[in-house]
Motif scaffolding. Structure first.
Motif, PDB file in Angstrom:
ATOM      1  N   GLY A 326       0.799  -1.213   0.000  1.00 34.62           N
ATOM      2  CA  GLY A 326       0.000   0.000   0.000  1.00 34.62           C
ATOM      3  C   GLY A 326       0.828   1.258   0.000  1.00 34.62           C
ATOM      4  O   GLY A 326       0.356   2.319  -0.329  1.00 34.62           O
ATOM      5  N   TYR A 382     -11.786   7.874   7.102  1.00 34.83           N
ATOM      6  CA  TYR A 382     -11.208   6.530   7.097  1.00 34.83           C
ATOM      7  C   TYR A 382     -12.050   5.491   7.842  1.00 34.83           C
ATOM      8  O   TYR A 382     -11.698   4.311   7.851  1.00 34.83           O
ATOM      9  CB  TYR A 382      -9.810   6.561   7.746  1.00 34.83           C
ATOM     10  CG  TYR A 382      -8.853   7.505   7.068  1.00 34.83           C
ATOM     11  CD1 TYR A 382      -8.257   7.172   5.866  1.00 34.83           C
ATOM     12  CD2 TYR A 382      -8.542   8.743   7.640  1.00 34.83           C
ATOM     13  CE1 TYR A 382      -7.373   8.036   5.240  1.00 34.83           C
ATOM     14  CE2 TYR A 382      -7.656   9.617   7.016  1.00 34.83           C
ATOM     15  CZ  TYR A 382      -7.076   9.255   5.824  1.00 34.83           C
ATOM     16  OH  TYR A 382      -6.209  10.115   5.201  1.00 34.83           O
ATOM     17  N   ALA A 385     -13.145   2.733   5.567  1.00 35.41           N
ATOM     18  CA  ALA A 385     -12.217   2.431   4.479  1.00 35.41           C
ATOM     19  C   ALA A 385     -11.368   1.208   4.799  1.00 35.41           C
ATOM     20  O   ALA A 385     -11.068   0.910   5.958  1.00 35.41           O
ATOM     21  CB  ALA A 385     -11.305   3.629   4.220  1.00 35.41           C
ATOM     22  N   GLU A 386     -10.984   0.505   3.751  1.00 36.19           N
ATOM     23  CA  GLU A 386     -10.010  -0.567   3.865  1.00 36.19           C
ATOM     24  C   GLU A 386      -8.616   0.052   3.819  1.00 36.19           C
ATOM     25  O   GLU A 386      -8.372   1.021   3.101  1.00 36.19           O
ATOM     26  CB  GLU A 386     -10.176  -1.569   2.723  1.00 36.19           C
ATOM     27  CG  GLU A 386     -11.534  -2.273   2.705  1.00 36.19           C
ATOM     28  CD  GLU A 386     -11.712  -3.197   3.907  1.00 36.19           C
ATOM     29  OE1 GLU A 386     -10.708  -3.755   4.372  1.00 36.19           O
ATOM     30  OE2 GLU A 386     -12.863  -3.331   4.371  1.00 36.19           O
ATOM     31  N   GLU A 388      -5.967  -1.026   2.466  1.00 34.77           N
ATOM     32  CA  GLU A 388      -5.359  -1.121   1.143  1.00 34.77           C
ATOM     33  C   GLU A 388      -5.751   0.064   0.275  1.00 34.77           C
ATOM     34  O   GLU A 388      -4.953   0.564  -0.520  1.00 34.77           O
ATOM     35  CB  GLU A 388      -5.778  -2.429   0.478  1.00 34.77           C
ATOM     36  CG  GLU A 388      -5.117  -2.666  -0.878  1.00 34.77           C
ATOM     37  CD  GLU A 388      -5.497  -3.999  -1.485  1.00 34.77           C
ATOM     38  OE1 GLU A 388      -5.065  -4.275  -2.613  1.00 34.77           O
ATOM     39  OE2 GLU A 388      -6.234  -4.757  -0.822  1.00 34.77           O
ATOM     40  N   ASP A 389      -6.998   0.527   0.427  1.00 35.09           N
ATOM     41  CA  ASP A 389      -7.463   1.671  -0.359  1.00 35.09           C
ATOM     42  C   ASP A 389      -6.921   2.985   0.195  1.00 35.09           C
ATOM     43  O   ASP A 389      -6.547   3.884  -0.564  1.00 35.09           O
ATOM     44  CB  ASP A 389      -8.989   1.708  -0.378  1.00 35.09           C
ATOM     45  CG  ASP A 389      -9.585   0.480  -1.056  1.00 35.09           C
ATOM     46  OD1 ASP A 389      -8.933  -0.063  -1.969  1.00 35.09           O
ATOM     47  OD2 ASP A 389     -10.679   0.058  -0.650  1.00 35.09           O
TER      48      ASP A 389
END
Length: 526
Positions: A326, A382, A385-386, A388-389
């Protein structure tokens, strides 16, 4: 003002008279050019006053004059000066009518006025205009410099807006409006945040010209920054393209605001070092020393309940301590600086103090007021949110005070660890006490342990010699109550007792041991 046809007509020494196009005399003249060619268009750039004696022209032919004038207008010639008393005693009617039809200003030049005098007059007026522009530019530079030294960037923006007779706005690196002038310009400046963000993606120095949403302004954007990374932007909105003097003023403002930005970043680096010292003292249990060092820099932040946020880039560590996945290897493109800027901008907009410190290691530590904008921003940006994203892991502590800062930091680290395990971008420590402990243990090591612990029982059941795993689950769920567990399974309690003895024999562990029962129960959850 640059020279115009009107100013040349009003020039007492030239004695020019207007024969056509009197309504277009305010057109600026870029140069005066003499040409006797039948077709001078290939040598024209536009904006010229063309001077002719008609030596090679049939000036009395209406068709020829229409074609001639039409070609001049198409090339951008702004006026035609015709010498009378040389080849023609007066301006031919055919030329006058052609000029009137095409709207081209036509000036009669008396024999006693040489073309050179007209060219000198145009040249002198252009030189005077350039001198006035340079002088005005230097004066604007001095005024802007005084404003920068005495009052700061906001005053520079205000002086610049007045000088260009329009509006101006200063943006930070995130695209937020820091200062604008006049007062009504704030909303108009906010419309161009997206344009500033796009400008930020280009290496500094960069510029762009965009239109206003209402179509009224020409907006010029200039990046601010001494390196390749854009540190901010300046927007200037005017009703027409900038003149020479105005452009001098804009360039001076860009230089001054860039210096102010560089100086503010130097101060920011010093504040970060001071902030790091304050955080170290808080974590070492020295809140009084931390307050003494911080002074008034962070307002009342150390005297009210606050939260600690710990963030780190998503991705796995590789050799050398950097991350991949990431994260991005280019430090300028890493998510932590962007997060720091976003949190500081949110706190500044809300008028709240915040302490943002890089480190320790490849982390960002943030101390923010409980119930304030920073925590709300993190939750909004956030919360769902994941990692990774988002490219980030964030852990937020429960509210605390200076004397318990070390404990709050551990809470933030624990929340960060859970975020890492779950692949989530943001976890608050308060979440950990409201749910089950089982999801907190959901990683490959725990699954491997559970598989290894129960493998022998599952292999036994696979031979068809009994249902030991289901019997163990029922017995543990009933807290070792034989009758209730046997009823759940639909077997006699003696059968269940036999099965539990077989579990002990196969595993080599006693079910009377509470630690064994706990491990088996957790293993069954996976």
């Amino acid at each position: 003002m640059p020279p115009t046809l009107a100013s040349l007509v009003q020039h007492s020494a030239l004695k020019l008279t207007v024969r056509a196009g009197a309504d277009r005399l305010e057109t600026p003249v870029r140069w005066a050019h003499v040409s006797e060619l039948a077709d001078p268009v290939p040598y024209m750039e536009g904006g010229e006053l063309l001077l002719v004696t008609a030596m090679t022209l049939d000036a009395e032919d209406p068709d020829a004059m229409r074609r001639y004038v039409r070609r001049l207008v198409g090339a951008g010639v702004v006026g035609l000066g015709f010498a009378v008393g040389v080849y023609y005693e007066d301006v031919p009617d055919a030329l006058v009518r052609a000029a009137e039809e095409e709207g081209l200003p036509l000036l009669a030049v008396p024999r006693r006025t040489p073309f050179l005098a007209i060219a000198k007059a145009v040249s002198a007026a252009i030189a005077a205009e350039q001198y006035r522009s340079v002088t005005a530019g230097f004066e604007a530079q001095r005024e802007l410099t005084r404003a920068a030294l005495a009052e700061g960037p906001a005053a520079v923006v205000a002086r610049l807006a007045a000088h260009v007779d329009g509006w101006a706005a200063l943006y930070d690196a995130s695209g937020a409006v820091v200062a604008s002038a006049p007062e009504w310009a704030a909303r108009r400046a906010a419309r161009h945040t997206a344009d500033v963000v796009r400008l930020r993606e280009r290496a500094a120095p960069a510029s762009a010209v965009v239109g206003d949403a209402d179509g009224d302004d020409r907006v010029e954007l200039q990046s601010l920054g001494t390196g390749r990374r854009v540190r901010g932007a300046l927007a200037v909105g005017t009703g027409a393209p900038l003149g020479t003097g105005e452009r001098y003023a804009v360039h001076s403002a860009v230089a001054l605001l860039t210096l102010a930005t560089a100086r503010s970043r130097t101060l920011q680096a010093a504040e970060q070092r001071l902030g790091a010292a304050v955080v170290r003292m808080l974590l070492a249990g020295q809140p009084d020393h931390a307050r003494a060092v911080a002074g008034d820099l962070y307002g009342d932040l150390l005297d009210v309940p606050f939260r600690l946020l710990v963030a780190e880039p998503a991705g796995e560590r590789v050799e050398g301590g950097e991350r991949e996945g990431g994260g991005v290897r280019d430090a300028a493109a890493r998510p932590l600086p962007a997060l720091a800027e976003a949190l500081e901008a949110a706190a500044a907009k809300a008028g709240e103090p915040v302490l943002v410190v890089p480190g320790p290691g490849d982390r960002l530590t943030v101390l923010a007021a409980d119930g304030g904008t920073v925590a709300a921003h993190c939750a909004a940006a956030y919360g769902d949110a994941e990692a990774e994203d988002a490219g980030l892991f964030l852990g937020l502590s429960a509210p605390t005070g200076p004397t318990a800062a070390a404990g709050a930091y551990k809470q933030a680290e624990q929340a960060l660890s859970v975020a890492r395990r779950r692949g989530r971008a943001f976890v608050e420590h308060e979440e950990l006490a409201t749910g089950s402990i089982v999801p907190l243990l959901a990683d490959d090591a725990v699954r491997a342990f559970a598989d290894g612990l129960l493998r022998a029982l599952r292999e036994h059941d696979a031979t068809g010699r009994g249902d030991l795993v289901a019997s163990l689950r029922a017995w543990l769920s009933r807290h070792g109550q034989w009758d209730a567990a046997a009823a759940d399974l639909g077997v006699h309690r003696h059968t269940l007792r036999y099965r539990m003895r077989r579990v002990e024999e196969i595993l080599g562990r006693s079910l009377d041991d509470p630690d064994v029962r706990m491990e088996l129960w957790l293993a069954l959850k996976y």
